[in-house]
Design a protein around this motif. Sequence first.
Motif, mmCIF file in Angstrom:
data_model
loop_
_atom_site.group_PDB
_atom_site.id
_atom_site.type_symbol
_atom_site.label_atom_id
_atom_site.label_comp_id
_atom_site.label_asym_id
_atom_site.label_seq_id
_atom_site.Cartn_x
_atom_site.Cartn_y
_atom_site.Cartn_z
ATOM 1 N N VAL A 188 -28.022 -41.810 -19.862
ATOM 2 C CA VAL A 188 -27.835 -40.593 -20.655
ATOM 3 C C VAL A 188 -28.100 -39.386 -19.756
ATOM 4 O O VAL A 188 -29.026 -39.398 -18.948
ATOM 5 C CB VAL A 188 -28.792 -40.558 -21.874
ATOM 6 C CG1 VAL A 188 -28.416 -41.621 -22.875
ATOM 7 C CG2 VAL A 188 -30.232 -40.734 -21.440
ATOM 8 N N PRO A 189 -27.264 -38.329 -19.847
ATOM 9 C CA PRO A 189 -27.504 -37.124 -19.036
ATOM 10 C C PRO A 189 -28.640 -36.299 -19.620
ATOM 11 O O PRO A 189 -28.726 -36.115 -20.841
ATOM 12 C CB PRO A 189 -26.172 -36.378 -19.100
ATOM 13 C CG PRO A 189 -25.548 -36.831 -20.389
ATOM 14 C CD PRO A 189 -26.010 -38.238 -20.622
ATOM 15 N N VAL A 190 -29.510 -35.826 -18.765
ATOM 16 C CA VAL A 190 -30.612 -34.953 -19.190
ATOM 17 C C VAL A 190 -30.629 -33.729 -18.274
ATOM 18 O O VAL A 190 -30.341 -33.828 -17.088
ATOM 19 C CB VAL A 190 -31.972 -35.686 -19.132
ATOM 20 C CG1 VAL A 190 -31.999 -36.843 -20.114
ATOM 21 C CG2 VAL A 190 -32.254 -36.191 -17.725
ATOM 22 N N PRO A 191 -30.955 -32.532 -18.823
ATOM 23 C CA PRO A 191 -31.006 -31.329 -17.985
ATOM 24 C C PRO A 191 -32.275 -31.310 -17.136
ATOM 25 O O PRO A 191 -33.369 -31.573 -17.623
ATOM 26 C CB PRO A 191 -30.998 -30.189 -19.009
ATOM 27 C CG PRO A 191 -31.607 -30.795 -20.235
ATOM 28 C CD PRO A 191 -31.218 -32.239 -20.244
ATOM 29 N N VAL A 192 -32.099 -30.999 -15.871
ATOM 30 C CA VAL A 192 -33.228 -30.938 -14.935
ATOM 31 C C VAL A 192 -33.104 -29.645 -14.143
ATOM 32 O O VAL A 192 -32.001 -29.239 -13.756
ATOM 33 C CB VAL A 192 -33.206 -32.151 -13.982
ATOM 34 C CG1 VAL A 192 -34.315 -32.035 -12.944
ATOM 35 C CG2 VAL A 192 -33.364 -33.444 -14.768
ATOM 36 N N ARG A 193 -34.233 -28.984 -13.927
ATOM 37 C CA ARG A 193 -34.213 -27.741 -13.153
ATOM 38 C C ARG A 193 -33.757 -28.015 -11.734
ATOM 39 O O ARG A 193 -34.128 -29.016 -11.129
ATOM 40 C CB ARG A 193 -35.599 -27.097 -13.129
ATOM 41 C CG ARG A 193 -35.986 -26.498 -14.474
ATOM 42 C CD ARG A 193 -37.201 -25.597 -14.331
ATOM 43 N NE ARG A 193 -37.545 -24.977 -15.595
ATOM 44 C CZ ARG A 193 -36.939 -23.909 -16.087
ATOM 45 N NH1 ARG A 193 -35.961 -23.337 -15.401
ATOM 46 N NH2 ARG A 193 -37.298 -23.397 -17.240
ATOM 47 N N VAL A 194 -32.948 -27.117 -11.210
ATOM 48 C CA VAL A 194 -32.403 -27.270 -9.871
ATOM 49 C C VAL A 194 -33.543 -27.249 -8.861
ATOM 50 O O VAL A 194 -34.404 -26.380 -8.900
ATOM 51 C CB VAL A 194 -31.381 -26.156 -9.570
ATOM 52 C CG1 VAL A 194 -30.900 -26.263 -8.145
ATOM 53 C CG2 VAL A 194 -30.220 -26.229 -10.540
ATOM 54 N N SER A 238 -32.420 -17.615 -15.095
ATOM 55 C CA SER A 238 -33.411 -18.646 -14.788
ATOM 56 C C SER A 238 -33.649 -19.571 -15.958
ATOM 57 O O SER A 238 -34.003 -20.735 -15.784
ATOM 58 C CB SER A 238 -34.733 -17.982 -14.366
ATOM 59 O OG SER A 238 -35.296 -17.258 -15.454
ATOM 60 N N LEU A 239 -33.460 -19.082 -17.194
ATOM 61 C CA LEU A 239 -33.650 -19.925 -18.359
ATOM 62 C C LEU A 239 -32.591 -21.018 -18.430
ATOM 63 O O LEU A 239 -32.801 -22.051 -19.080
ATOM 64 C CB LEU A 239 -33.608 -19.068 -19.635
ATOM 65 C CG LEU A 239 -34.752 -18.050 -19.797
ATOM 66 C CD1 LEU A 239 -34.531 -17.218 -21.051
ATOM 67 C CD2 LEU A 239 -36.109 -18.766 -19.842
ATOM 68 N N ASP A 240 -31.452 -20.832 -17.781
ATOM 69 C CA ASP A 240 -30.369 -21.818 -17.802
ATOM 70 C C ASP A 240 -30.119 -22.393 -16.413
ATOM 71 O O ASP A 240 -29.040 -22.870 -16.123
ATOM 72 C CB ASP A 240 -29.095 -21.173 -18.353
ATOM 73 C CG ASP A 240 -28.044 -22.222 -18.718
ATOM 74 O OD1 ASP A 240 -28.437 -23.320 -19.146
ATOM 75 O OD2 ASP A 240 -26.845 -21.944 -18.544
ATOM 76 N N ASP A 241 -31.117 -22.355 -15.536
ATOM 77 C CA ASP A 241 -30.972 -22.820 -14.158
ATOM 78 C C ASP A 241 -31.239 -24.317 -14.085
ATOM 79 O O ASP A 241 -32.169 -24.775 -13.435
ATOM 80 C CB ASP A 241 -31.951 -22.053 -13.259
ATOM 81 C CG ASP A 241 -31.625 -22.247 -11.793
ATOM 82 O OD1 ASP A 241 -30.514 -22.722 -11.479
ATOM 83 O OD2 ASP A 241 -32.495 -21.945 -10.950
ATOM 84 N N THR A 242 -30.415 -25.092 -14.798
ATOM 85 C CA THR A 242 -30.567 -26.538 -14.846
ATOM 86 C C THR A 242 -29.241 -27.210 -14.544
ATOM 87 O O THR A 242 -28.176 -26.574 -14.601
ATOM 88 C CB THR A 242 -31.067 -27.005 -16.223
ATOM 89 O OG1 THR A 242 -30.103 -26.617 -17.224
ATOM 90 C CG2 THR A 242 -32.423 -26.393 -16.556
ATOM 91 N N THR A 243 -29.313 -28.487 -14.221
ATOM 92 C CA THR A 243 -28.115 -29.288 -13.991
ATOM 93 C C THR A 243 -28.361 -30.670 -14.569
ATOM 94 O O THR A 243 -29.508 -31.148 -14.570
ATOM 95 C CB THR A 243 -27.787 -29.371 -12.490
ATOM 96 O OG1 THR A 243 -26.512 -29.985 -12.307
ATOM 97 C CG2 THR A 243 -28.844 -30.150 -11.739
ATOM 98 N N PRO A 244 -27.341 -31.341 -15.090
ATOM 99 C CA PRO A 244 -27.570 -32.652 -15.707
ATOM 100 C C PRO A 244 -27.627 -33.769 -14.661
ATOM 101 O O PRO A 244 -26.841 -33.800 -13.716
ATOM 102 C CB PRO A 244 -26.343 -32.820 -16.622
ATOM 103 C CG PRO A 244 -25.268 -32.009 -15.961
ATOM 104 C CD PRO A 244 -25.964 -30.860 -15.296
ATOM 105 N N VAL A 245 -28.571 -34.676 -14.828
ATOM 106 C CA VAL A 245 -28.641 -35.906 -14.045
ATOM 107 C C VAL A 245 -28.842 -37.057 -15.024
ATOM 108 O O VAL A 245 -29.298 -36.854 -16.148
ATOM 109 C CB VAL A 245 -29.783 -35.881 -13.005
ATOM 110 C CG1 VAL A 245 -29.580 -34.751 -12.002
ATOM 111 C CG2 VAL A 245 -31.133 -35.743 -13.683
ATOM 112 N N TYR A 246 -28.513 -38.261 -14.586
ATOM 113 C CA TYR A 246 -28.611 -39.412 -15.480
ATOM 114 C C TYR A 246 -30.033 -39.967 -15.499
ATOM 115 O O TYR A 246 -30.724 -40.025 -14.479
ATOM 116 C CB TYR A 246 -27.654 -40.516 -15.048
ATOM 117 C CG TYR A 246 -26.233 -40.290 -15.506
ATOM 118 C CD1 TYR A 246 -25.916 -40.241 -16.862
ATOM 119 C CD2 TYR A 246 -25.194 -40.138 -14.591
ATOM 120 C CE1 TYR A 246 -24.608 -40.032 -17.291
ATOM 121 C CE2 TYR A 246 -23.889 -39.933 -15.005
ATOM 122 C CZ TYR A 246 -23.603 -39.884 -16.355
ATOM 123 O OH TYR A 246 -22.315 -39.681 -16.775
#
Length: 232
Positions: free
Chosen positions: A78-84, A52-60
């Motif tokens: 720029v890509p930023v990590p966002v929680r799914v 769950s600590l790494d449950d992210t995906t990059p979006v612009y």
Amino acid sequence: MSAATSTVRAGAQAPARAARRLQRPGWRDARLLVGLLLVLLSVAGGARLVASLDDTTPVYAAARDLLPGQQVGEGDLVPVPVRVGDRLDRYVDGSAGIEPGTYLVRQVAAGELVPAAALGTARQALDKTVGVPVDTSAARALASGSVVDVWVSRRDREAVGEAYLDPELLLAGAVVDTVPADTTGLGAGLGRTTVQVVVPATDVGAVIAAVDQEARITLVPAPRSDSGGGGR
């Protein structure tokens, strides 16, 4: 029974009881099973926590304020990590590159996640929608998405009364955006109605001028267009 005999039997039973007490617990021992279950649950819980600590995906996201009609270039996003989440598909995937020739069709502020609907082609970004008056009866042959050529017959200012010059092609390959719903039904063949046509930015002025000068405008469906008729 003599005291010596009792002592011998007691001595023989003591090692047997001690052996039973030192015997390792088996798989059927309830306490062992409960202990193993607790260990497994602990390991599974830790694995879920780490995942769950790494449950992210990059979006612009926009690196700066972006304006409609602007071509997206290197450094604009720029890509930023966002929680799914359930609505993540609304935004542009930050793990994929941006196709060349991508434009902004709406404003995106600096730091804002970029909606997928905010990006489009040059035509989508630069084209404008212009209302074109046509005969209501002819508009019934048109539909949203129809590809048409725009012909105009300009008013003959030197003639007496209402007269028009020969028609001329003003714009080829325009796309019909919307057709009014009142083009069908009782009395739909009377008068004129306004059809919304998508016009390239470079031709918007010419189309508006034709409308303002009360030219007679004819929308002729282009070859292979979905509609089978024309409008005036």
